[in-house]
Design an enzyme around this catalytic site. Structure first.
Site, PDB file in Angstrom:
ATOM      1  N   ASN A 132      35.765  41.747  34.921  1.00 34.01           N
ATOM      2  CA  ASN A 132      34.537  42.515  34.688  1.00 34.01           C
ATOM      3  C   ASN A 132      34.697  43.451  33.493  1.00 34.01           C
ATOM      4  OD1 ASN A 132      35.795  43.541  37.365  1.00 34.01           O
ATOM      5  ND2 ASN A 132      34.531  45.293  36.914  1.00 34.01           N
ATOM      6  N   ASP A 133      34.556  44.734  33.639  1.00 30.67           N
ATOM      7  CA  ASP A 133      34.369  45.628  32.485  1.00 30.67           C
ATOM      8  C   ASP A 133      35.429  45.506  31.383  1.00 30.67           C
ATOM      9  OD1 ASP A 133      33.037  46.504  34.737  1.00 30.67           O
ATOM     10  OD2 ASP A 133      33.828  48.527  34.686  1.00 30.67           O
ATOM     11  N   GLN A 149      38.972  44.619  33.308  1.00 30.56           N
ATOM     12  CA  GLN A 149      39.063  44.623  34.769  1.00 30.56           C
ATOM     13  C   GLN A 149      39.262  43.181  35.227  1.00 30.56           C
ATOM     14  OE1 GLN A 149      38.009  47.846  37.010  1.00 30.56           O
ATOM     15  NE2 GLN A 149      39.446  48.084  35.333  1.00 30.56           N
ATOM     16  N   TRP A 157      35.023  39.637  42.601  1.00 32.37           N
ATOM     17  CA  TRP A 157      35.528  41.000  42.373  1.00 32.37           C
ATOM     18  C   TRP A 157      36.464  41.437  43.503  1.00 32.37           C
ATOM     19  CZ3 TRP A 157      35.437  45.799  44.717  1.00 32.37           C
ATOM     20  CH2 TRP A 157      35.777  46.885  43.906  1.00 32.37           C
ATOM     21  N   TRP A 192      40.932  50.982  37.875  1.00 29.98           N
ATOM     22  CA  TRP A 192      39.565  50.780  37.394  1.00 29.98           C
ATOM     23  C   TRP A 192      39.407  51.186  35.937  1.00 29.98           C
ATOM     24  CZ3 TRP A 192      36.182  52.442  42.210  1.00 29.98           C
ATOM     25  CH2 TRP A 192      36.381  51.496  43.220  1.00 29.98           C
ATOM     26  N   ASP A 257      35.345  56.417  35.372  1.00 27.89           N
ATOM     27  CA  ASP A 257      35.217  55.806  34.051  1.00 27.89           C
ATOM     28  C   ASP A 257      35.254  56.813  32.898  1.00 27.89           C
ATOM     29  OD1 ASP A 257      34.867  53.600  35.704  1.00 27.89           O
ATOM     30  OD2 ASP A 257      32.684  53.630  35.514  1.00 27.89           O
TER      31      ASP A 257
HETATM   32  N1  DQQ Z   1      33.674  48.622  37.425  1.00 23.35           N
HETATM   33  C1  DQQ Z   1      32.562  49.514  37.470  1.00 23.35           C
HETATM   34  C2  DQQ Z   1      33.189  50.815  37.138  1.00 23.35           C
HETATM   35  C3  DQQ Z   1      34.473  50.759  37.868  1.00 23.35           C
HETATM   36  C4  DQQ Z   1      34.885  49.344  37.695  1.00 23.35           C
HETATM   37  C5  DQQ Z   1      31.475  49.118  36.523  1.00 23.35           C
HETATM   38  C6  DQQ Z   1      35.544  48.726  38.906  1.00 23.35           C
HETATM   39  O1  DQQ Z   1      32.418  51.915  37.523  1.00 23.35           O
HETATM   40  O2  DQQ Z   1      35.432  51.658  37.335  1.00 23.35           O
HETATM   41  O3  DQQ Z   1      31.254  47.749  36.565  1.00 23.35           O
HETATM   42  O4  DQQ Z   1      35.880  47.387  38.659  1.00 23.35           O
END
Ligand code: DQQ
Length: 650
Positions: A132-133, A149, A157, A192, A257
């Site tokens: 992900n991110d 991520q 996830w 994260w 974040d």
């Molecule tokens: N993904 C979220 C964030 C977090 C992370 C945004 C967790 O807020 O830190 O997609 O995978």
């Protein structure tokens, strides 16, 4: 060349709009005539198909495509997926809409050849499993670093750690060992999202959110074990972590974040962290000298009621006068500041442009009516948790965004991977409009261009489709310009009716001045197709509003994929021609209108418009205006995205 109207053709088969709701009404003469010509067009189309040695007969064709129309009656939003994310402290991040909840969405029988085709050729993705991110992007000692991520154990996830890859050009990538894993009490539940800051002496620090064993969100500090290693393979977590815990009044699950830090005029570093209080999204702000001890400022960088939890806040300067990006610490005359937030409640990234007041660490939007979270989005398709970094190598600001899947979780598990990253985009302030940013694929993507197909001044009559002779159409870079017939533009009567890509009938909804554009990932018979198009709406005062949309409603014969229509208004200034750029890379279509003022990313999962069967067409479904199109279409090479050589010692 085919001159027919596939949208009309579908209408003929069942008497309804092919995409919109079914309406029974007496057909006016004009419509009857168009049905007659539509039937004629079907005949011509069939003749064209026979001429092209398509073995299926026309009857089968009509049935197959006709059955697609019935899929529109499915309403994915009615299903309530069970989310696994909130228990962990973030909302659900995977598309579970198409899980077999009540049998409404029987899983499509995907086969391996279809699923293998979905893997992209020049977008960044890990070899397998879930991503992900984007995290901590930076340029260091000749290498671009990208962290992300990552779930090393499955294509959904969970179990989040930091993946790591390096590149010389943001296009070809080498996968490196995981940078950070969940091995401490303060990140046991997940390593994260976080950001990198390059200090005065060139050293790097990384601030990231850890989810503790008790699912409390805390901020942690990490740094490279060896700054002389350009690949930054090994990372050390500061032994005194966490460096920040949720402050009083902030819930343990709403504190995450951290951004890249920027300098204050006093020489301190400043960071912002996303949170919420009730339904108000907020950005907390801290000053630090050493990244170990922090002072929380009394005020907030910004807050917007009703927007919910702010994830992945980004804060950066843009130049009002120069064509290059700015280091995150730059401030002063001719500089504006952008705040970007990722709205956890709706999963879209919004930004706003405004003024940063350094003294008290606050920011105010230029236009409060389009404040962050309620105004402009980076991308009107699927694009989330984006993050920019300043590339000191090329003096530009580069944006990365996570592009999720919009198929079923079951299909992701079957194919063994989920998610992509966008092509990195340069970000600039739009000096012409003064109200928005411009996003554009980094120039390095052009190194993948192979054969160029050029089409000049192609006239596309109202209600017609023109095939474009491009040998291979699953990896493309398309640049197109459209001129609309001026007389029709003037002739068209205005109306008060407001248009919206999302709620319209998509590319099948005919207006005097649109839709027109391209059909990408389309099969020869247009049973599957994804229109990327403009729609011009004329107001009752003669004012023109231009919209840029992607219509996924006919993108796939499969029932278990998302079929929304995406898009938004795009600013077009006087005397500008309409222009667009589209990157097609298997299951992703990234499209940019008017130099990147409005951007839309779609994930599409065709079942037949794949491999050699994928084609590209021009179309014009307007009722009045013809358009003249000029295009350059490059067939694109694949990037090298692979593991770092195994014999390499880390
Ligand atoms: N993904 C979220 C964030 C977090 C992370 C945004 C967790 O807020 O830190 O997609 O995978």
């Amino acid at each position: 060349m085919v001159d027919t109207n596939p949208f009309l053709q579908a209408s003929v088969s069942d008497g309804s709009d092919p995409i919109g709701p079914q309406v029974t009404r007496r057909k006016p003469i004009k419509e009857q005539l168009s049905i007659f010509f539509g039937l004629l067009a079907v005949g011509l189309c069939v003749a064209f198909l026979i001429g092209n040695n398509i073995s299926d007969n026309a009857h089968e064709h009509e049935n197959e495509c006709g059955s697609l129309a019935s899929l529109n009656s499915m309403k994915p939003e009615l299903l309530r997926p069970v989310s696994r994310g909130p228990a962990a402290g973030v909302s659900e991040k995977s598309n579970r809409f198409f899980a077999k909840v009540d049998g409404t969405f029987p899983a499509y029988p995907w086969n391996n050849s279809m699923l293998s085709w979905q893997r992209t050729a020049f977008h960044f993705q890990p070899e397998k499993n879930w991503m992900n991110d984007p995290n901590g992007p930076l340029f260091y000692k000749g290498w671009y670093h990208f962290f992300y991520q990552y779930n090393p154990n499955a294509a959904v996830w969970g179990d989040i750690v930091w993946g790591h890859a390096v590149s010389k050009d943001l296009i070809h990538w080498l996968h490196l060992p995981l940078a950070m894993v969940a091995d401490q009490w303060y990140d046991k539940n997940g390593v994260w999202t976080g950001s990198a800051t390059i200090l005065h002496d060139g050293k790097i620090i990384m601030l990231y959110t850890g989810s503790t064993a008790e699912a409390v969100q805390v901020q942690n500090l990490a740094y490279p074990a060896d700054h002389s290693d350009p690949l930054l393979i090994h990372w050390v977590k500061y032994p005194g972590n966490p460096v920040l815990v949720p402050p009083p009044g902030i819930d343990n699950k709403d504190f995450r974040d951290p951004t890249t830090a920027w300098l204050t005029s006093e020489g301190k570093w400043r960071v912002t962290i996303g949170s919420k209080i009730n339904k108000t999204g907020i950005a907390l702000i801290y000053d630090t000298k050493d990244f170990i001890n922090y002072e929380m400022l009394d005020g907030l960088l910004h807050a917007v009621p009703g927007t919910g939890m702010w994830e992945c806040v980004d804060f950066f300067p843009v130049s009002e006068t120069e064509e290059n990006g700015l280091d995150t610490s730059i401030n002063g005359p001719g500089v504006k500041h952008v705040v970007k937030v990722s709205l956890d409640d709706e999963r879209h990234d919004y930004y706003a442009i405004g003024t940063y007041l350094e003294k008290n660490g606050t920011w105010i939007p230029d236009q409060p009516e389009i404040d962050v979270g309620i105004g402009i989005r980076y991308d009107y398709g699927i694009f989330y948790a984006a993050k920019t970094f300043y590339d000191q190598n090329k003096k530009r600001r580069v944006l990365w965004g996570w592009i999720g899947e919009s198929d079923s979780e079951a299909a992701d598990t079957q194919k063994g991977w989920a998610s992509l990253q966008s092509i990195p985009r340069t970000i600039l302030f739009d000096q012409k409009t003064g109200t928005n940013l411009l996003q554009w694929p980094v120039e390095e993507i052009e190194s993948l261009r192979l054969k160029r197909n050029e089409f000049n001044q192609v006239k596309v009559q109202a209600g017609s489709v023109v095939p474009l002779n491009v040998a291979s159409a699953t990896q493309l870079d398309i640049i197109a310009e459209f001129e609309i017939d001026k007389e029709a533009l003037e002739r068209a009567t205005g109306s008060n009716v407001t248009f919206s890509c999302r709620t319209s009938g998509g590319a099948a909804e005919r207006g005097a001045l649109g839709p027109f554009g391209l059909l990408v990932l389309a099969d020869e018979r247009l049973c599957e197709r994804t229109p990327v198009y403009f729609y011009i709406a004329k107001g009752s005062h003669g004012n023109l509003n231009t919209f840029f949309c992607n219509d996924q409603s006919r993108s796939s014969a499969a029932s278990d994929v998302d079929k929304q229509i995406y898009g938004n208004f795009v600013p077009v200034l006087k005397d500008e021609t309409l222009s667009l750029r589209i990157l097609v890379d298997h299951s992703i279509i990234e499209s940019f209108a008017q130099g990147g003022r409005t951007v839309i990313t779609s994930r599409v999962y065709p079942t037949r418009a794949i491999y050699g069967a994928a084609k590209v067409f021009l179309f014009n479904n307007a009722t009045e205006a013809s358009v003249t199109a000029s295009l350059k279409i490059w067939e694109m090479n694949s990037a090298f995205i692979r593991s770092y050589p195994r014999h390499q010692k880390f």
